[in-house]
Design an enzyme around this catalytic site. Structure first.
Site, PDB file in Angstrom:
ATOM      1  N   ALA A  95       0.822  -1.218   0.000  1.00 13.71           N
ATOM      2  CA  ALA A  95       0.000   0.000   0.000  1.00 13.71           C
ATOM      3  C   ALA A  95       0.863   1.279   0.000  1.00 13.71           C
ATOM      4  CB  ALA A  95      -0.918  -0.012   1.231  1.00 13.71           C
ATOM      5  N   PRO A  96       0.428   2.327  -0.717  1.00 13.24           N
ATOM      6  CA  PRO A  96      -0.820   2.451  -1.503  1.00 13.24           C
ATOM      7  C   PRO A  96      -0.747   1.878  -2.914  1.00 13.24           C
ATOM      8  CG  PRO A  96       0.364   4.531  -1.524  1.00 13.24           C
ATOM      9  CD  PRO A  96       1.163   3.612  -0.642  1.00 13.24           C
ATOM     10  N   GLY A  97       0.429   1.341  -3.323  1.00 13.55           N
ATOM     11  CA  GLY A  97       0.400   0.608  -4.596  1.00 13.55           C
ATOM     12  C   GLY A  97       1.414   1.026  -5.654  1.00 13.55           C
ATOM     13  N   ASP A 132      -1.027  -6.183   2.151  1.00 13.68           N
ATOM     14  CA  ASP A 132      -0.864  -5.046   3.074  1.00 13.68           C
ATOM     15  C   ASP A 132      -2.159  -4.867   3.846  1.00 13.68           C
ATOM     16  OD1 ASP A 132      -0.311  -2.388   4.229  1.00 13.68           O
ATOM     17  OD2 ASP A 132       1.293  -2.290   2.731  1.00 13.68           O
ATOM     18  N   ASP A 189      -0.618 -10.448   6.778  1.00 13.32           N
ATOM     19  CA  ASP A 189       0.709 -10.093   7.295  1.00 13.32           C
ATOM     20  C   ASP A 189       1.763 -10.572   6.291  1.00 13.32           C
ATOM     21  OD1 ASP A 189       3.127  -9.921   8.581  1.00 13.32           O
ATOM     22  OD2 ASP A 189       2.404 -10.690  10.497  1.00 13.32           O
ATOM     23  N   ASP A 247       8.613  -4.119   0.171  1.00 11.44           N
ATOM     24  CA  ASP A 247       8.999  -2.779   0.624  1.00 11.44           C
ATOM     25  C   ASP A 247       8.490  -2.564   2.054  1.00 11.44           C
ATOM     26  OD1 ASP A 247      10.032  -0.198   0.391  1.00 11.44           O
ATOM     27  OD2 ASP A 247       8.277   0.610  -0.619  1.00 11.44           O
ATOM     28  N   LYS A 301      15.791  -1.618   5.033  1.00  9.19           N
ATOM     29  CA  LYS A 301      15.859  -0.298   5.681  1.00  9.19           C
ATOM     30  C   LYS A 301      17.002  -0.364   6.685  1.00  9.19           C
ATOM     31  CE  LYS A 301      11.767   0.063   3.748  1.00  9.19           C
ATOM     32  NZ  LYS A 301      11.412   0.857   2.598  1.00  9.19           N
TER      33      LYS A 301
HETATM   34  C1  LIG Z   1       6.986   2.114   2.368  1.00  7.25           C
HETATM   35  S1  LIG Z   1       5.378   1.531   2.419  1.00  7.25           S
HETATM   36  C2  LIG Z   1       5.220   0.708   0.902  1.00  7.25           C
HETATM   37  C3  LIG Z   1       5.002   1.598  -0.269  1.00  7.25           C
HETATM   38  C4  LIG Z   1       4.704   0.801  -1.530  1.00  7.25           C
HETATM   39  N1  LIG Z   1       5.849  -0.005  -1.950  1.00  7.25           N
HETATM   40  C5  LIG Z   1       4.308   1.700  -2.658  1.00  7.25           C
HETATM   41  O1  LIG Z   1       5.013   1.713  -3.673  1.00  7.25           O
HETATM   42  O2  LIG Z   1       3.289   2.375  -2.583  1.00  7.25           O
HETATM   43  C6  LIG Z   1       5.473   0.208   3.548  1.00  7.25           C
HETATM   44  C7  LIG Z   1       4.200  -0.614   3.678  1.00  7.25           C
HETATM   45  O3  LIG Z   1       4.534  -1.805   4.381  1.00  7.25           O
HETATM   46  C8  LIG Z   1       3.367  -2.197   5.069  1.00  7.25           C
HETATM   47  N2  LIG Z   1       3.745  -3.188   6.077  1.00  7.25           N
HETATM   48  C9  LIG Z   1       4.587  -3.054   7.144  1.00  7.25           C
HETATM   49  N3  LIG Z   1       4.640  -4.224   7.832  1.00  7.25           N
HETATM   50  C10 LIG Z   1       3.847  -5.090   7.165  1.00  7.25           C
HETATM   51  C11 LIG Z   1       3.481  -6.446   7.372  1.00  7.25           C
HETATM   52  N4  LIG Z   1       3.970  -7.145   8.407  1.00  7.25           N
HETATM   53  N5  LIG Z   1       2.638  -7.030   6.482  1.00  7.25           N
HETATM   54  C12 LIG Z   1       2.144  -6.343   5.441  1.00  7.25           C
HETATM   55  N6  LIG Z   1       2.445  -5.060   5.200  1.00  7.25           N
HETATM   56  C13 LIG Z   1       3.274  -4.445   6.055  1.00  7.25           C
HETATM   57  C14 LIG Z   1       2.825  -0.895   5.627  1.00  7.25           C
HETATM   58  O4  LIG Z   1       1.431  -1.027   5.893  1.00  7.25           O
HETATM   59  C15 LIG Z   1       3.102   0.077   4.475  1.00  7.25           C
HETATM   60  O5  LIG Z   1       1.959   0.225   3.656  1.00  7.25           O
END
Ligand SMILES: C[S@@+](CC[C@H](N)C(=O)[O-])C[C@H]1O[C@@H](n2cnc3c(N)ncnc32)[C@H](O)[C@@H]1O
Length: 352
Positions: free
Chosen positions: A218-220, A237, A257, A273, A302
């Site tokens: 998210a958001p995609g 997500d 998850d 990501d 990260k």
């Molecule tokens: C940096 S953002 C991703 C942005 C995405 N790559 C984009 O291009 O829009 C990180 C995302 O990782 C998700 N996230 C963190 N821990 C997570 C988990 N255990 N399972 C699924 N999603 C997770 C967060 O909800 C967040 O939306």
């Protein structure tokens, strides 16, 4: 002078210095790194610059945006004529170049040098041609000359092999944010495909209707990039995805998850990501390969605030050891990466 000048993200000089020092030591090459915090570059000095350059291919360096084998360092250049001292050095050096790039560090102190670099390039180019040191037209089969200004009166002359260097001035690919992209993160994956894969590799590894998972989607932005490459995506997500992306029918959103979910049949690609501790991400990425859940992956690690090179080594070693099979893998801190690096891994044997 024998050494390498490498550009990096401002603030990551200690990490690049640690990487160069470790890599040179591994290759049995004595030397030392010289840098200043937030300068945007590191110089690695070694007695045998040719062996050093061959031992550290640009593609294999993680924190270096560009690798410039140094011909000479020129200090106290007179503002009235910086060209003559450079031509003198280059005549002695005796190489004919196929291109000229005039550059500066991507740092607070370096950015004001952009104007000088532009105008100086326009003045130096005809002078080099007149001296027989530069071809009339760009020739990628010949070495490229770099003039790297680190101050108005202080520059490095360097020579790169176009096949062993970043093909973008300053080592920065200029990408434009697409109006339809759901997030700026899309640029990170676009850059990863450009930097970590050749155009040929990208075309052969990403084909229409291949299936991918996007962990932390998210958001995609990343899912959007994959869809533009023709892939079908399962986006994992708990957060909301951009509705337009789901309307296209190529993205299925699962609120799961990302550390627990896995596909029931093997996928072609997995991208990740998720913002989490890098060692935890590296461990999970290795499990995907060990279990055969994907054939290719791109993921971000990260990094912590300190000892980022050590943490990078720790995560990549763990990943390689636990993947349970030989993998091609490449890693870089991309221009659009902030406190992170991006890794590409594949079960396919690609050149390294
Ligand atoms: C940096 S953002 C991703 C942005 C995405 N790559 C984009 O291009 O829009 C990180 C995302 O990782 C998700 N996230 C963190 N821990 C997570 C988990 N255990 N399972 C699924 N999603 C997770 C967060 O909800 C967040 O939306």
């Amino acid at each position: 002078m024998d050494g390498l000048l490498c550009w990096c993200r401002s603030g990551f000089e200690p990490d690049l210095a640690a990487e160069l020092t470790a890599r040179a030591a591994e290759a049995g090459i004595p030397g030392y790194a010289q840098t200043e915090r937030n300068s945007g570059y590191v110089v690695f000095h070694a007695e045998d610059g040719v062996t050093l350059n061959a031992a550290l291919p640009w593609e294999s360096l993680i924190f270096a945006r560009q690798k410039l084998p140094v011909i000479a360092e020129l200090r106290d250049l007179p503002p009235s004529d910086r060209i003559t001292p450079m031509i003198e050095v280059l005549k002695t050096h005796g190489t004919r170049f196929g291109d000229l790039w005039v550059e500066h560090p991507d740092s607070e102190a370096g950015k004001p040098l952009a104007g000088l670099a532009r105008s100086f390039g326009n003045a130096l180019r005809p002078a080099l041609r007149k001296a027989g040191l530069l071809t009339q037209r760009e020739d990628m089969d010949l070495p490229r000359l770099h003039v790297a200004f680190v101050d108005g009166d202080h520059a490095f002359l360097a020579q790169t092999d176009p096949a062993d260097s970043a093909p973008w001035p300053l080592g920065i690919p200029r990408l434009k944010m697409h109006a339809d992209a759901p997030s700026r993160s899309a640029l990170k994956l676009e850059e990863a495909l450009l930097v970590l894969l050749s155009a040929h590799e990208c075309a052969s590894l990403m084909k229409e209707d291949m299936r991918a998972a996007d962990l932390g989607a998210a958001p995609g932005g990343w899912s959007w990039v994959l869809v533009r490459q023709g892939l079908r995506v399962i986006a994992i997500d708990n957060g909301p995805m951009r509705p337009e992306l789901l309307d296209g029918g190529r993205v299925e959103h699962l609120r799961e998850d990302g550390f627990r979910w896995h596909p029931t049949t093997p996928l072609d690609w997995m991208v990740c990501d998720m913002v989490e501790q890098p060692i935890r991400v590296a461990d999970r990425m290795a499990e995907w390969f060990a279990q055969g859940w994907c054939r290719h992956a791109i993921f971000n690690l990260k990094l912590p605030m300190k000892k980022r090179w050590q943490e990078t080594e720790r995560c990549l070693s763990l990943f390689a050891a636990e993947a349970g099979r030989p993998l091609t893998f490449r890693a870089k801190q991309l221009y659009h990466d902030r406190e992170e690096i991006t890794v590409f891994a594949s079960v396919r044997r690609l050149h390294e």
